[in-house]
Design an enzyme around this catalytic site. Structure first.
Site, PDB file in Angstrom:
ATOM      1  N   THR A  11     -31.683  18.092  27.251  1.00 35.20           N
ATOM      2  CA  THR A  11     -30.535  16.668  27.983  1.00 35.20           C
ATOM      3  C   THR A  11     -30.421  17.262  29.462  1.00 35.20           C
ATOM      4  O   THR A  11     -29.429  16.280  29.706  1.00 35.20           O
ATOM      5  CB  THR A  11     -29.341  17.418  26.883  1.00 35.20           C
ATOM      6  OG1 THR A  11     -29.238  18.658  27.050  1.00 35.20           O
ATOM      7  CG2 THR A  11     -29.456  16.979  25.154  1.00 35.20           C
ATOM      8  N   ASP A  12     -30.849  18.273  29.892  1.00 32.96           N
ATOM      9  CA  ASP A  12     -30.164  18.978  31.294  1.00 32.96           C
ATOM     10  C   ASP A  12     -30.223  17.621  32.754  1.00 32.96           C
ATOM     11  O   ASP A  12     -29.512  17.321  33.086  1.00 32.96           O
ATOM     12  CB  ASP A  12     -30.948  20.250  32.251  1.00 32.96           C
ATOM     13  CG  ASP A  12     -30.126  21.194  31.094  1.00 32.96           C
ATOM     14  OD1 ASP A  12     -29.247  21.184  30.366  1.00 32.96           O
ATOM     15  OD2 ASP A  12     -30.608  22.288  31.592  1.00 32.96           O
ATOM     16  N   THR A  27     -34.441  21.026  24.581  1.00 34.44           N
ATOM     17  CA  THR A  27     -33.940  21.684  23.810  1.00 34.44           C
ATOM     18  C   THR A  27     -34.530  20.937  22.617  1.00 34.44           C
ATOM     19  O   THR A  27     -34.862  21.766  20.685  1.00 34.44           O
ATOM     20  CB  THR A  27     -32.979  21.653  23.506  1.00 34.44           C
ATOM     21  OG1 THR A  27     -32.570  22.461  25.411  1.00 34.44           O
ATOM     22  CG2 THR A  27     -32.055  22.334  22.421  1.00 34.44           C
ATOM     23  N   SER A  49     -36.875  19.550  30.865  1.00 35.09           N
ATOM     24  CA  SER A  49     -36.132  18.778  31.797  1.00 35.09           C
ATOM     25  C   SER A  49     -35.552  19.051  33.222  1.00 35.09           C
ATOM     26  O   SER A  49     -35.758  17.859  34.134  1.00 35.09           O
ATOM     27  CB  SER A  49     -34.919  17.831  30.803  1.00 35.09           C
ATOM     28  OG  SER A  49     -33.881  18.636  30.984  1.00 35.09           O
TER      29      SER A  49
HETATM   30  N1  GLU Z   1     -32.551  22.850  29.493  1.00 36.84           N
HETATM   31  C1  GLU Z   1     -33.250  22.517  28.785  1.00 36.84           C
HETATM   32  C2  GLU Z   1     -34.046  21.000  29.489  1.00 36.84           C
HETATM   33  O1  GLU Z   1     -33.267  20.325  29.883  1.00 36.84           O
HETATM   34  C3  GLU Z   1     -32.477  22.467  27.598  1.00 36.84           C
HETATM   35  C4  GLU Z   1     -31.500  21.622  27.952  1.00 36.84           C
HETATM   36  C5  GLU Z   1     -31.634  20.546  26.544  1.00 36.84           C
HETATM   37  O2  GLU Z   1     -32.430  20.022  26.258  1.00 36.84           O
HETATM   38  O3  GLU Z   1     -30.732  20.406  26.005  1.00 36.84           O
HETATM   39  O4  GLU Z   1     -34.815  20.649  29.178  1.00 36.84           O
END
Ligand code: GLU
Length: 337
Positions: free
Chosen positions: A102-103, A20, A69
């Site tokens: 973040t995932d 993100t 991610s």
């Molecule tokens: N699902 C995405 C990832 O982990 C978006 C979540 C994020 O980065 O906050 O890359």
């Protein structure tokens, strides 16, 4: 007059992997919108949105990956870990920042924490809001991560994670909220805070990591397959059989409470062990200890995950299995790290 020699600017290598923090969507989408594309903004464009970055460190950036991610399969995790280890070997790199979705940031941070043979600062960060959202958190997180990686006091503390001004250990940080900039926490609290561009430390991790860990990415080709099964009412045994059939060398059971196993699953889980697959009991609760022979009889050849949650337990079991499949060895690894 006293002559002051200014300390040379520290050199930070920033590796971007997507997420993100590299997301973009409609400009009017607001803070909470999920209507954006992850992993689309190139790293140089991202860094241009961080005012004052140059004053924090000399930053060299590399677009290593550009992925969501959740697509971090083990081969990519190993690729990233090798790149970070290689960077840490270079004398012209003082610290490394990894921009990450973040995932699955907690998995990558945990893996790097246990496999990087370095005491240089390695810091992961990401963002909960795309760069196009109101109050995007990415630029401040990047500035904090660079300042943290450039700070000499960050060395030797293991892999660090900073988001929302808080500093966590890669050992036990977890994403515990699906929205909002304060999405990360640890059952043991944070290590410290970023204030005025410098870390303020309050805790240190007591368990071995990085240079003191027995695991080293530089001598690792692949990770053994380990699956995770989450507990719920009315479970079926077939899900465990499926992991055994898939070739899993261990299964982490994110069991109830302190690691309790339903009576109707006991024969199946004993059979998993009898088939040579290590069964690790963890907890689905997100906090607390699963202790050996406490809520279940581990004489079947099971392993108790202690404070490690299911995502960390998967990686720790895989690392332990690179050495030995003896459940007592795997238990010793869980007890040590
Ligand atoms: N699902 C995405 C990832 O982990 C978006 C979540 C994020 O980065 O906050 O890359």
């Amino acid at each position: 007059m006293q002559a002051h020699t200014k300390a040379p600017r520290r050199r930070v290598l920033l590796l971007a992997t997507g997420g993100t923090i590299a997301g973009a969507g409609p400009a009017a989408a607001g803070t909470g919108s999920a209507a954006y594309d992850s992993a689309v903004v190139p790293v140089q464009q991202l860094l241009a949105q961080v005012p004052g970055l140059d004053a924090l460190a000399h930053v060299a950036a590399e677009q290593l990956l550009q992925i969501d991610s959740v697509d971090f399969i083990d081969a990519l995790l190993l690729q990233l870990a090798r790149r970070v280890a290689g960077a840490c070997r270079q004398s012209e790199v003082d610290g490394v920042v990894v921009l990450h979705g973040t995932d699955t940031l907690q998995e990558t941070a945990f893996f790097l924490h246990l496999t990087l043979p370095t005491d240089k600062p390695v810091v992961l960060t990401g963002a909960m809001r795309a760069g196009t959202a109101l109050s995007a958190d990415g630029p401040a997180n990047v500035a904090d991560a660079v300042a943290l990686a450039a700070h000499p006091d960050s060395a030797g503390r293991g892999v660090l994670v900073t988001l929302g001004g808080e500093i966590f250990s890669g050992r036990d940080v977890a994403k515990t909220r699906a929205q909002g900039p304060a999405a990360f926490s640890s059952p043991h609290g944070s290590l410290g805070w970023m204030a005025d561009g410098a870390p303020r430390w309050y805790r240190r991790v007591d368990r071995p990591h990085t240079l003191h860990s027995e695991f080293n990415i530089e001598t690792m080709d692949a990770l053994p397959l380990v699956g995770v099964v989450t507990s719920h009412g009315n479970m079926r045994t077939e899900v465990f059989d499926a992991w055994v059939a898939a070739g899993a060398r261990a299964i982490v059971f994110a069991a109830f409470g302190g690691g309790t196993v339903p009576s109707y699953l006991l024969p199946e889980l004993a059979d998993v062990s009898a088939r040579g697959v290590v069964l690790v009991r963890a907890s689905r609760t997100g906090c607390g200890l699963v202790l050996r022979n406490a809520t279940a009889d581990d004489a079947h050849g099971w392993v108790a995950a202690a404070d490690h949650g299911p995502t960390q337990a998967r990686l720790l079991a895989a690392l332990a299995l690179t050495r030995s499949a003896d459940p007592l060895h795997v238990q010793a690894v869980f007890d040590r790290y």
